[in-house]
Scaffold this motif. Structure first.
Motif: not given
Lengths: 236, 109
Positions: A19-22, A232, A235, B43, B59, B66, B69-72
Motif C-alpha cells: 500500500n505504501e509503495r502504491d 496484495e 489482488r 510517511y 487507501m 497518478r 496508483r492509489r492515494k493514502r
C-alpha cells in the motif's frame, strides 16, 4: 540516466509495504518529481523502514560484537601469537624478514584492534544469528520455527569452523603461494597490508562456509515478507 | 506535546480537509512553511501520528493522473485537533511579548 533512476526507484520501492509503495509511486508521478531527487526520497524512506524493522536487532548485534571484541582485545597477544605463527613460519621459509614494518605509529594498535574485532565477530556470531532469527521468527509458523532452530545452530558452527579452517589450513597454504610471486621484488611487508589480507581472507572463508545457513535465513525472511503482503499478491 | 513537523502535517491535513493525501500534504507544507519535505519524513510522520491516534489514514481510489496508483488519504481526528490546538496555544503563549512577533499592521524592518 533518468530511465536508470526510475528503474532503481521501482526496484527499491519493492522493499516497501504494497500500500505504501502504491501511495509513494503515485505521489511521485503526480508531483512530476526530478528523477534524482525522487530516487533519494525513496531511498530515504526505504532506509527508514528497514532500520525501523531491523533497528533493535541491529543495535543488539553491534553491541554483542563490541563486547566480544573488547573481550578479545584483552587476549590480543595470544590471538596475534596464534595467527602470526603461520605467517612468521612462511616468511622464514621464503627467507624473508619476519619483522614486519609499519609506517605510522597508530598501525600496531590498529592491527590489534582489527584482530580483536575479527575475533569478536567470531565469538559473537551465534548471538548475531540469534538476533537475525528473532527478527524473522515472529512471522513464522510453529513448524517453521522448529525447522529453523537447527539451521541457526548449524550456521554459527559453520561460521566458526570456516574461520578455523582458514586459520589452520587455507591461510598457511595460501600465504606461500601469494608471497612466492614476490621473490623477484624487494619485500617490505607492512603489518597493516599483511594483516588486512589475512583478516579479509579468514572472514571471507568463514562467510563462505556460512552461506547455506544464511541462504536459508534469507529464504525465511522473504517468506515472512511475502506473507505480510499476502492480500496484495492475490489482488494481482 | 507535538513536534514542529507533526504540527505542520496536522495543519496541512486540516486545511486540505477531505483532499488530504501524501502529495497534497507535501505541496501544502512547501507552500506554507517554505521547505521541501521528503517522502521519508512524510510517511514516517504519518505513521507516527496515526499510532498516536491524531490522524486516520486509508487507501483511496486510483487515478489516471497518478499512473493508476492509489492515494493514502488522511483525516485529522478529534484528538488530533485538540493536540494541534494545544500546541498552537503553547507557541502563542510562549511568543507573547517577544520582539520577533509582528504586531498586526506593523511594518517589517
Amino acid at each position: 540516466m533518468i530511465r536508470l533512476c526510475w528503474w532503481l526507484i521501482e526496484t527499491m520501492s519493492r522493499l516497501l509495504e504494497p500500500n505504501e509503495r502504491d501511495a509513494v509511486l503515485g505521489d511521485l508521478s503526480e508531483s512530476s518529481e526530478l528523477a534524482g531527487r525522487a530516487l533519494l526520497d525513496v531511498l530515504g524512506l526505504v532506509v527508514r523502514r528497514q532500520l525501523a524493522s531491523w533497528g533493535k536487532q541491529l543495535l543488539r548485534s553491534f553491541a554483542g560484537v563490541a563486547i566480544a571484541s573488547g573481550f578479545s582485545f584483552y587476549f590480543r597477544d595470544n590471538i596475534y601469537g596464534y595467527l602470526g605463527r603461520h605467517l612468521a613460519h612462511t616468511l622464514y621459509v621464503l627467507s624473508l624478514s619476519h619483522n614486519l614494518t609499519y609506517a605510522r605509529p597508530v598501525y600496531p594498535f590498529g592491527l590489534y584492534l582489527k584482530l580483536s574485532i575479527m575475533c569478536g565477530l567470531f565469538l559473537a556470531s551465534p548471538y548475531v544469528l540469534w538476533q537475525f532469527w528473532l527478527s524473522v521468527s515472529a512471522g513464522l509458523s510453529y513448524q517453521e520455527k522448529r525447522s529453523a532452530w537447527p539451521v541457526v545452530a548449524l550456521s554459527s558452527a559453520l561460521f566458526m569452523s570456516g574461520g578455523f579452517f582458514a586459520c589452520r589450513v587455507a591461510l598457511p597454504a595460501a600465504l606461500p603461494f601469494l608471497i612466492s610471486h614476490s621473490i623477484s621484488f624487494h619485500p617490505a611487508v607492512s603489518i597493516s597490508a599483511c594483516w588486512d589480507t589475512a583478516a579479509a581472507f579468514v572472514v571471507g572463508v568463514a562467510l563462505a562456509f556460512e552461506l547455506p545457513g544464511l541462504c536459508w535465513l534469507v529464504h525465511l525472511s522473504r517468506r515472512v515478507a511475502r506473507r505480510q503482503r499476502g492480500p496484495e499478491i492475490s489482488r494481482h | 506535546m507535538l513536534g514542529e513537523f507533526e504540527y505542520l502535517m496536522l495543519s496541512a491535513s486540516a486545511r486540505l480537509g477531505e483532499h488530504a493525501y501524501g502529495a497534497a500534504i507535501r505541496r501544502e507544507i512547501a507552500n506554507s512553511a517554505g521547505y521541501r519535505c521528503s517522502l521519508g519524513a512524510l510517511y514516517t510522520t504519518l505513521d507516527r501520528l496515526e499510532k498516536k491516534g491524531l490522524i486516520q489514514t486509508w487507501m483511496g481510489e486510483a487515478t489516471a493522473k497518478r499512473g493508476g496508483r492509489r492515494k493514502r488519504m488522511v483525516r485529522v481526528t478529534a484528538k488530533g485537533v485538540r493536540a494541534a490546538a494545544a500546541f498552537y496555544e503553547v507557541v502563542a503563549r510562549a511568543s507573547r511579548g517577544v520582539s520577533w512577533v509582528r504586531k498586526p499592521g506593523a511594518v517589517q524592518p
